[in-house]
Motif scaffolding. Structure first.
Motif, PDB file in Angstrom:
ATOM      1  N   CYS A 295      -1.019  -9.204  -0.850  1.00 59.50           N
ATOM      2  CA  CYS A 295      -0.561  -9.824   0.392  1.00 59.50           C
ATOM      3  C   CYS A 295      -0.585 -11.343   0.318  1.00 59.50           C
ATOM      4  O   CYS A 295       0.277 -12.014   0.878  1.00 59.50           O
ATOM      5  N   THR A 300       5.183  -7.691  -3.654  1.00 59.14           N
ATOM      6  CA  THR A 300       5.709  -6.747  -2.669  1.00 59.14           C
ATOM      7  C   THR A 300       5.890  -5.339  -3.224  1.00 59.14           C
ATOM      8  O   THR A 300       6.172  -4.411  -2.458  1.00 59.14           O
ATOM      9  N   MET A 339      -2.853  -4.582   6.215  1.00 64.75           N
ATOM     10  CA  MET A 339      -1.981  -5.623   5.673  1.00 64.75           C
ATOM     11  C   MET A 339      -1.308  -6.433   6.780  1.00 64.75           C
ATOM     12  O   MET A 339      -1.040  -7.622   6.605  1.00 64.75           O
ATOM     13  N   ASP A 343      -0.872 -10.392   6.269  1.00 63.82           N
ATOM     14  CA  ASP A 343       0.359 -11.116   5.930  1.00 63.82           C
ATOM     15  C   ASP A 343       1.376 -11.157   7.066  1.00 63.82           C
ATOM     16  O   ASP A 343       2.497 -11.628   6.876  1.00 63.82           O
ATOM     17  N   ARG A 348       6.843  -3.563   2.192  1.00 62.92           N
ATOM     18  CA  ARG A 348       6.405  -3.446   0.801  1.00 62.92           C
ATOM     19  C   ARG A 348       6.788  -2.088   0.229  1.00 62.92           C
ATOM     20  O   ARG A 348       7.100  -1.153   0.964  1.00 62.92           O
TER      21      ARG A 348
END
Length: 386
Positions: A295, A300, A339, A343, A348
């Motif tokens: 992250c 990704t 996550m 981020d 992802r």
């Protein structure tokens, strides 16, 4: 190696007749020394070739830079031109081999999040982890084009990584570490240091960290803030100061692999082969920390060994595989939901890999389990009402 085997076999046949144990030991020492000399010779030649290629590449880049400033006098314009048909032919050929090697693959689209949902792509594959590193030599220009594509995305915000399960020693001498190092050495990395040099840096960092930790333990013991067990901890730190602990990982960077920019070398022990690990196991927590690094560093796409092993063994029965897959699926789902706070919610791709030796039936059982644990997006068909 074959010649040495024949020589040793002859000596063993004469053992106790005309030769003694000392003769056998002497021959073994000679074989070891000659093998070391041969390895050193080829290692030095490889280093020299790599240095020459890097120098030639640097000169080529500088010349290209000058030619781009003066396009009329460019002598490299034709050399770097790629026809669309070449790209298409190479991609199609690579795709065919890619599918042949993978054989089994399932893809899913999910949405995770409490209020603001983020779309992610999940893939379940039966494949060798190193397939993502090896170049498919299906076309004479395919490898060059594939390397170019990987290099162009090296400083993008969509990097690709994979998780390798390794032991606690930071080297490339055995197992999957050796296989991975062999793949890395198949072609020169023009951007990052050789993998051996990267591992040497990691060793120095680990040594410094362990030394600092050991000195703190010693200070705590001397000040009387520790109980009697601190002696054992200090001795253990002294003995294993170059090793890493289960759940810890180190990172290597690459520009010469097929689909990978970053490799996470996650340390695991024999405990991962048991059937009673929990969500607090060091290997699971290591995966969480790896996803956190993804992250913060624009990785990704990440490939993870679903069963936390690269090879199957006898104790890994169907119930064992189902329990392990369920645990990893649920933990990774929780980490992916985390996550969003790490981020801000970036889409992802997570690839779950199972060993190639796993049965087709087992693969589809795992494939059916995945959408039950993750919230898989379903299509909605709209029809007009007359």
């Amino acid at each position: 190696m074959r010649r040495q085997g024949i020589e040793m076999e002859k000596v063993m046949q004469e053992l106790g007749k005309s030769l003694t144990d000392q003769d056998v030991n002497s021959l073994a020492a000679q074989h070891f020394e000659s093998q070391q000399d041969l390895e050193n010779k080829w290692s030095n030649e490889l280093k020299q070739s790599t240095a020459i290629q890097k120098q030639e590449y640097q000169e080529w880049v500088m010349k290209l830079h000058q030619d781009l400033k003066n396009p009329k006098n460019s002598s490299l314009s034709e050399e770097i031109k790629v026809q669309p048909s070449q790209l298409r032919e190479s991609a199609e050929a690579n795709g065919r081999i890619y599918e042949e090697q993978r054989k089994l693959e399932e893809s899913f689209t999910i949405h995770l999040g409490a209020q603001l949902k983020t779309m992610h792509n999940l893939r379940l594959l039966r494949a060798d982890m190193l397939d993502f590193c090896k170049h498919k030599r299906s076309h004479r220009s395919g490898v060059k084009l594939h390397r170019l594509q990987t290099a162009l995305s090296l400083y993008s915000t969509s990097l690709c990584g994979l998780v390798l399960l390794v032991d606690n020693r930071i080297n490339s001498y055995s197992g999957i570490k050796r296989d991975f190092a062999t793949v890395c050495q198949e072609c020169t990395d023009f951007h990052f240091p050789r993998i051996e040099e990267q591992l040497e840096v990691v060793q120095q960092v680990v040594l410094y960290a362990r030394t600092q930790r050991r000195s703190k333990l010693k200070e705590s013991h001397d000040s009387g803030n520790r109980n009697g067990g601190s002696d054992d901890k200090t001795k253990n730190a002294d003995r294993n100061y170059l090793n890493i602990l289960p759940g810890e990982f180190y990172i290597t960077r690459h520009s010469n692999l097929s689909e990978i920019h970053v490799a996470f070398h996650l340390c695991v022990d024999d405990n991962v082969k048991s059937g009673n690990i929990t969500a607090r196991d060091p290997a699971i927590m290591g995966l969480r920390n790896i996803l956190k690094v993804c992250c913060t560093h624009d990785i990704t796409t990440i490939s993870i060994p679903l069963l936390l092993v690269h090879d199957m063994s006898e104790e890994m029965t169907i119930p064992w595989c189902l329990r392990r897959a369920e645990l990893v699926f649920k933990c990774v789902k929780g980490f992916m939901m985390e996550m969003a706070s790490w981020d801000g919610g970036i889409s992802r791709t997570v690839q779950f890999l199972v060993p190639q030796s796993i049965s087709e039936e087992m693969f589809y059982q795992l494939s059916n389990m995945l959408p039950q644990i993750f919230r898989v997006s379903s299509t909605l068909t709209l029809t007009s009402k007359h």
